[in-house]
Design a protein around this motif. Structure first.
Motif, mmCIF file in Angstrom:
data_model
loop_
_atom_site.group_PDB
_atom_site.id
_atom_site.type_symbol
_atom_site.label_atom_id
_atom_site.label_comp_id
_atom_site.label_asym_id
_atom_site.label_seq_id
_atom_site.Cartn_x
_atom_site.Cartn_y
_atom_site.Cartn_z
ATOM 1 N N PRO A 116 0.428 -1.291 -0.241
ATOM 2 C CA PRO A 116 -0.313 -0.294 0.104
ATOM 3 C C PRO A 116 1.074 1.517 0.158
ATOM 4 C CG PRO A 116 -0.277 -1.315 2.341
ATOM 5 C CD PRO A 116 0.774 -1.713 1.587
ATOM 6 N N THR A 117 0.641 1.980 -0.753
ATOM 7 C CA THR A 117 1.629 3.190 -0.863
ATOM 8 C C THR A 117 0.298 4.012 -1.931
ATOM 9 O OG1 THR A 117 3.496 4.439 -1.423
ATOM 10 C CG2 THR A 117 2.597 2.913 -3.373
ATOM 11 N N ALA A 118 1.075 5.924 -1.835
ATOM 12 C CA ALA A 118 -0.340 6.503 -2.537
ATOM 13 C C ALA A 118 -0.057 6.238 -4.159
ATOM 14 C CB ALA A 118 0.316 8.359 -1.650
ATOM 15 N N LEU A 188 -2.000 11.782 1.733
ATOM 16 C CA LEU A 188 -3.117 10.812 2.617
ATOM 17 C C LEU A 188 -2.300 11.375 3.568
ATOM 18 C CD1 LEU A 188 -0.961 8.140 1.144
ATOM 19 C CD2 LEU A 188 -2.670 8.075 0.818
ATOM 20 N N CYS A 249 3.511 -4.359 4.140
ATOM 21 C CA CYS A 249 4.500 -2.940 4.004
ATOM 22 C C CYS A 249 5.667 -3.594 3.391
ATOM 23 C CB CYS A 249 4.199 -2.179 4.424
ATOM 24 S SG CYS A 249 2.566 -1.551 4.791
ATOM 25 N N THR A 275 -3.434 5.452 7.766
ATOM 26 C CA THR A 275 -4.772 6.286 6.937
ATOM 27 C C THR A 275 -5.890 5.611 7.752
ATOM 28 O OG1 THR A 275 -4.460 5.107 4.628
ATOM 29 C CG2 THR A 275 -3.289 6.805 4.840
ATOM 30 N N GLN A 277 -7.505 3.937 5.416
ATOM 31 C CA GLN A 277 -7.888 2.711 4.919
ATOM 32 C C GLN A 277 -6.944 1.885 5.346
ATOM 33 O OE1 GLN A 277 -8.076 5.767 2.651
ATOM 34 N NE2 GLN A 277 -9.692 5.628 2.666
ATOM 35 N N SER A 280 -0.386 3.074 4.763
ATOM 36 C CA SER A 280 0.360 2.844 3.397
ATOM 37 C C SER A 280 2.279 3.493 3.410
ATOM 38 C CB SER A 280 -0.389 4.497 2.968
ATOM 39 O OG SER A 280 -0.660 4.378 1.879
#
Ligand code: AMP
Ligand code: GLY
Length: 417
Positions: A116-118, A188, A249, A275, A277, A280
């Motif tokens: 997960p990352t922007a 984010l 991650c 975040t 979600q 991230s």
């Protein structure tokens, strides 16, 4: 056993201190070091990025193991150069260190690993980047691809700010070559946490978590700095969160680097945002953080030499990494004016104070005619350790108060909740 530590900050003082308490009683050299490392080891006047001279020194002095603190020599390939000479060295290869040295590489690895990352785009061309910003709107985050001494990220709240950042990086070349390529990503929000683990290229250790304070003044006001203090662990850190971050991650990225032909051997530092979600990844670094090393290493129960040996021998599976439950708080003491312009050469009193539950790591200090004086922006990191955050904070600030030099500056709200 003869060790060489590369670097000159409080992180390197913390590494030297931790190595110095090893039951193996190593003899330690530091290049170039500071007044604090000079009290525990032998400082040698070689710049941290002078790889040729470091190799020569390691050969001539029968160094058994070299430990690298800062990112610059790692990104410049110090590990490959040492290994080509048959020298044992702790840190990632140049290819693996791209996880820090190139933000676009790092993001591509995260994307391939499904970590997960922007969402992001990479641009080498100013007018395309400009067009993307105008279409996307603000807030938006602009990142110089290469190393920029921690200053290469602009979280732009307006389109004008984003365009100015792009212009500075891609046209004005304020970061030189580092800004010719940019990563533009979505903004984010959420609390930030840093996690650190050891990896032998395949296996990863347990994670240790820390939070730092980047702004210069109390209340998170003022300009960004290299870090004004922090603590480990965060009071809300939990085993479940550690497992979630490791599984989503960290391990996928270690696996992806191995698949890419860049197996990651060393300390991996993940900067994360929690975040709504879920966690991230904001960025990866290829080393211990500074100041984070100062409040993490005092919690490590293992002999650091054993840990490094397990990493270098590909044997991390069989090592149980243990972190003390105590809290450690670190407060950075800086020169007046830092991170802007400041004067150095002031005599420091009290920089070697310690207590049962605290000590001081040196950064910008220098021994001149037998007197310790200031020699940089961040001068010292005082740490305190206790069963409670409050206790650790009190011990750290007690040491902060015992230090005296002209222009001394520090935040008074580190680890105050
Ligand atoms: P870095 O130099 O990558 O650590 O970025 C510096 C700081 O910029 C981070 O600690 C975050 O506070 C902020 N930042 C970086 N990327 C983002 C993002 N995508 N969204 C929001 N803030 C970010
Ligand atoms: N504490 C931030 C860094 O070491 O990059």
């Amino acid at each position: 056993m003869r060790l060489l530590v590369v670097g000159s900050g409080a992180r390197e003082h913390a590494i030297v201190w931790k190595l110095s308490i090893s039951p193996k009683k190593p003899e330690i050299f530091v290049a170039p070091g500071n007044a604090g490392t000079g009290a525990l080891a032998i400082n040698v006047p070689i710049a941290l990025d002078d790889i040729d001279k470091l190799i020569l020194f390691a050969k001539e002095n029968d160094i058994d193991l070299t430990v690298v603190g800062p990112e610059i020599p790692l990104v410049n390939g110090i590990v490959d150069r040492f290994q080509n000479e048959g020298l044992r060295i702790f840190g990632p290869s140049q290819k693996a260190a791209r996880i820090e040295g190139s933000k676009s590489f790092s993001k591509e690895i995260m994307r391939a690993a499904n970590a997960p990352t922007a969402p992001f785009m990479v641009f080498d061309n100013y007018s395309d980047a400009r067009k993307y910003v105008l279409e996307h709107g603000a807030p938006i985050v602009i990142k110089a691809d290469g190393l920029a001494a921690g200053k290469g990220v602009v979280v732009a709240q307006s389109i004008d700010d984003a365009l100015e950042a792009l212009h500075n990086m891609m046209i004005e070349n304020i970061f030189g070559f580092s800004g010719h390529r940019v990563v533009i990503e979505d903004c984010l929000s959420g609390p930030e946490v840093s996690v650190f683990c050891f990896s032998d290229g395949k296996n990863t250790s347990s994670l240790v978590a820390a939070c730092d304070y980047k702004r210069a003044y109390d209340g998170n006001e003022g300009p960004n700095t290299g870090g004004m203090g922090g603590y480990s662990p965060p009071p809300w850190w939990s085993h479940n969160l550690e497992q979630e971050i490791k599984e989503t991650c960290i391990q996928p990225v270690i696996d992806q680097l191995a698949l890419d032909g860049s197996p990651y051997v060393g300390v991996l530092y993940g900067g994360l945002m929690l975040t709504e979600q879920g966690p991230s990844i904001i960025e990866f670094n290829a080393r211990l953080g500074d100041p984070e090393a100062e409040f993490i290493l005092p919690r490590l129960e293992n002999d650091l030499i054993d840990v490094i040996d397990a990493v270098l021998d590909g044997n991390l599976e069989n090592l149980q990494l243990r972190w003390e439950n105590d809290f450690v708080v670190g407060v950075v003491i800086a020169s007046g004016g830092y991170p802007g312009t400041y004067q150095t050469g002031y005599i420091i009193e009290g920089s070697n104070e310690k207590s049962d539950d605290g000590m001081i790591f040196h950064a910008g200090t220098q021994l001149r005619d037998g007197v310790i004086s200031t020699a940089g922006g961040r001068v010292l990191t005082a740490i305190g350790k206790a069963a409670t955050m409050e206790g650790a904070r009190a011990s750290a600030y007690k040491l902060v108060r015992s230090v005296k030099f002209t222009g001394k500056e520090f935040r008074t709200d580190i680890a105050q909740f």
